[in-house]
Design a protein around this motif. Sequence first.
Motif, mmCIF file in Angstrom:
data_model
loop_
_atom_site.group_PDB
_atom_site.id
_atom_site.type_symbol
_atom_site.label_atom_id
_atom_site.label_comp_id
_atom_site.label_asym_id
_atom_site.label_seq_id
_atom_site.Cartn_x
_atom_site.Cartn_y
_atom_site.Cartn_z
ATOM 1 N N VAL A 150 3.976 27.563 38.767
ATOM 2 C CA VAL A 150 3.045 27.039 39.773
ATOM 3 C C VAL A 150 3.069 25.512 39.754
ATOM 4 C CG1 VAL A 150 0.610 26.923 40.469
ATOM 5 C CG2 VAL A 150 1.549 29.056 39.532
ATOM 6 N N ALA A 151 3.206 24.887 40.929
ATOM 7 C CA ALA A 151 3.049 23.434 41.048
ATOM 8 C C ALA A 151 1.739 23.163 41.771
ATOM 9 C CB ALA A 151 4.209 22.821 41.808
ATOM 10 N N TRP A 184 2.846 22.930 36.743
ATOM 11 C CA TRP A 184 3.507 21.676 37.066
ATOM 12 C C TRP A 184 2.540 20.803 37.856
ATOM 13 C CZ3 TRP A 184 8.893 20.387 36.313
ATOM 14 C CH2 TRP A 184 9.592 21.341 35.562
ATOM 15 N N MET A 185 2.751 19.481 37.762
ATOM 16 C CA MET A 185 1.826 18.541 38.396
ATOM 17 C C MET A 185 2.554 17.737 39.471
ATOM 18 S SD MET A 185 0.004 17.407 34.850
ATOM 19 C CE MET A 185 1.561 17.432 33.961
ATOM 20 N N GLY A 186 2.115 17.918 40.719
ATOM 21 C CA GLY A 186 2.758 17.232 41.836
ATOM 22 C C GLY A 186 1.942 16.028 42.298
ATOM 23 N N PHE A 187 2.667 14.968 42.688
ATOM 24 C CA PHE A 187 2.009 13.744 43.178
ATOM 25 C C PHE A 187 2.681 13.309 44.471
ATOM 26 C CE2 PHE A 187 1.400 14.009 38.685
ATOM 27 C CZ PHE A 187 0.066 13.661 38.519
ATOM 28 N N SER A 188 1.867 13.102 45.500
ATOM 29 C CA SER A 188 2.390 12.642 46.787
ATOM 30 C C SER A 188 2.129 11.153 46.902
ATOM 31 C CB SER A 188 1.685 13.379 47.930
ATOM 32 O OG SER A 188 1.892 14.766 47.780
ATOM 33 N N ILE A 189 3.199 10.401 47.128
ATOM 34 C CA ILE A 189 3.086 8.941 47.182
ATOM 35 C C ILE A 189 3.022 8.522 48.652
ATOM 36 C CG2 ILE A 189 4.027 6.777 46.295
ATOM 37 C CD1 ILE A 189 3.564 8.947 44.120
ATOM 38 N N TYR A 190 1.960 7.829 49.009
ATOM 39 C CA TYR A 190 1.741 7.420 50.397
ATOM 40 C C TYR A 190 1.655 5.898 50.505
ATOM 41 C CZ TYR A 190 0.651 12.208 51.793
ATOM 42 O OH TYR A 190 0.719 13.536 52.067
ATOM 43 N N PRO A 191 1.946 5.380 51.721
ATOM 44 C CA PRO A 191 1.867 3.923 51.898
ATOM 45 C C PRO A 191 0.437 3.376 51.777
ATOM 46 C CG PRO A 191 3.082 4.958 53.712
ATOM 47 C CD PRO A 191 2.456 6.055 52.925
ATOM 48 N N GLU A 192 -0.565 4.134 52.264
ATOM 49 C CA GLU A 192 -1.919 3.565 52.313
ATOM 50 C C GLU A 192 -2.933 4.352 51.490
ATOM 51 O OE1 GLU A 192 -2.672 3.369 56.490
ATOM 52 O OE2 GLU A 192 -1.198 1.777 56.809
ATOM 53 N N THR A 229 -7.651 14.240 38.923
ATOM 54 C CA THR A 229 -7.326 15.666 38.815
ATOM 55 C C THR A 229 -6.197 15.955 37.831
ATOM 56 O OG1 THR A 229 -6.056 15.412 40.866
ATOM 57 C CG2 THR A 229 -8.269 16.334 41.048
ATOM 58 N N ILE A 230 -5.393 14.960 37.476
ATOM 59 C CA ILE A 230 -4.296 15.207 36.521
ATOM 60 C C ILE A 230 -4.850 15.769 35.205
ATOM 61 C CG2 ILE A 230 -4.238 12.797 35.688
ATOM 62 C CD1 ILE A 230 -1.234 13.181 35.173
ATOM 63 N N GLU A 231 -5.995 15.254 34.790
ATOM 64 C CA GLU A 231 -6.569 15.679 33.509
ATOM 65 C C GLU A 231 -6.919 17.161 33.529
ATOM 66 O OE1 GLU A 231 -7.829 13.670 30.768
ATOM 67 O OE2 GLU A 231 -7.327 11.647 31.491
ATOM 68 N N LEU A 232 -7.308 17.643 34.708
ATOM 69 C CA LEU A 232 -7.688 19.054 34.828
ATOM 70 C C LEU A 232 -6.473 19.969 34.698
ATOM 71 C CD1 LEU A 232 -10.045 18.680 37.949
ATOM 72 C CD2 LEU A 232 -10.736 18.860 35.554
#
Length: 284
Positions: A163-164, A182-190, A172-175
Motif C-alpha cells: 500500500v502507498a 509506503w509513503m508518497g509525496f506530491s511536489i507542487y509549485p505553490e 502525516t508522515i509520522e502517522l
Amino acid sequence: MRIFDPHIHMTSRTTDDYARMAAAGVAAVVEPSFWLGQPRTGPGSFTDYFDSLLGWEPYRAAQFGVVHHATIALNPKEAGDPRCRPVLDLLPRYLDKDRVVAVGEIGYDSMTPEEDDAFERQLALAVEHELPALVHTPHRDKAAGTRRTLDLVKASGIDPGRVAVDHLNEVTIELVLGSGCWMGFSIYPETKMSPPRMVELLRKYGTERVLVNSAADWGVSDPLLTLATAEAMLAAGFGEDDVDRVMWRNPVEFYAQSGRLDLTGVTGAAAPTFAGSSIKRGGE
Ligand SMILES: [Zn+2]
C-alpha cells in the motif's frame, strides 16, 4: 539521472511535457485514474477513460521514449455519486489487464460512509487481484483522514507493504512511518510539498519506502518537480545512489509487486538495474 514518476496525470498534459520529461530523465511513469474535474454522469465515462489510460496514453508516451503504466479505480471524489458507483462492478475486468500495476487512486475525499464503502471494496479488489493499492489522502482534515485510512488498510487484511499512502506532508508522515505502508509525496509549485521541504523530510526520516511524485494534472503543477527534488537532494549532500533509490528503485520496487511492471521500453542510462524478480528487463 533516471526518474520514475509514480503518480502523474499525463492525460491532462501536452506532448511538450513528455518531451521535457524525457529530456530530464523521466523514463517511466504511472498514471493513476482520477476524476476529470467535470463530474462524470455514468460508468461509460469511466470505461472510455480507462481504455484511454491503457491504450492511447502509453502510445503517446512511447513516442517520447517514456514507459507508461496505469492504476485503475473509482476515485474518492466520485465514490459517493450514485451515477458513478456502478463502475465498481466493472473494475475486475480492468484489474486483470497487463499495464495495470495497482488499484488506485482510492481513499478519502470528504470521509463519508459511501467513501468508506468504496474504499473498503476496492482494497478487497486489490487483495483479490494481487495488486498493490495507491491511496490518496484528503486535502482537508489530512491527519484525521490519514488515521482513518490506516485503520481501514489494517482492517482490510492487505499487506501494508503493498500500500502507498500518498500526498503526505510533515504532519502525516509520522502517522504512516510505523505502519509498514509506503509513503508518497506530491511536489507542487505553490501548495503542499516543495523540493526543499521534501529534502528536509528525507534528511530526517531517510529514503526507505519513500515515493516522490509530481502528481501533475490540469491544476497548477509541474511534471519536472521530480527532477527539481533530485537536484535539491544532490545540492543538500545526498549521494547519487540516494537519489537513484528515491527517484527510480523505490517506485520500481513498489509497482513491481504487481508482477506486471514492464520496463522493456527503458533503454540507455535509465535501463533498470533493480534485481526484482518480476521485472521484465530492457536491452542494455
Ligand atoms: Zn492524483
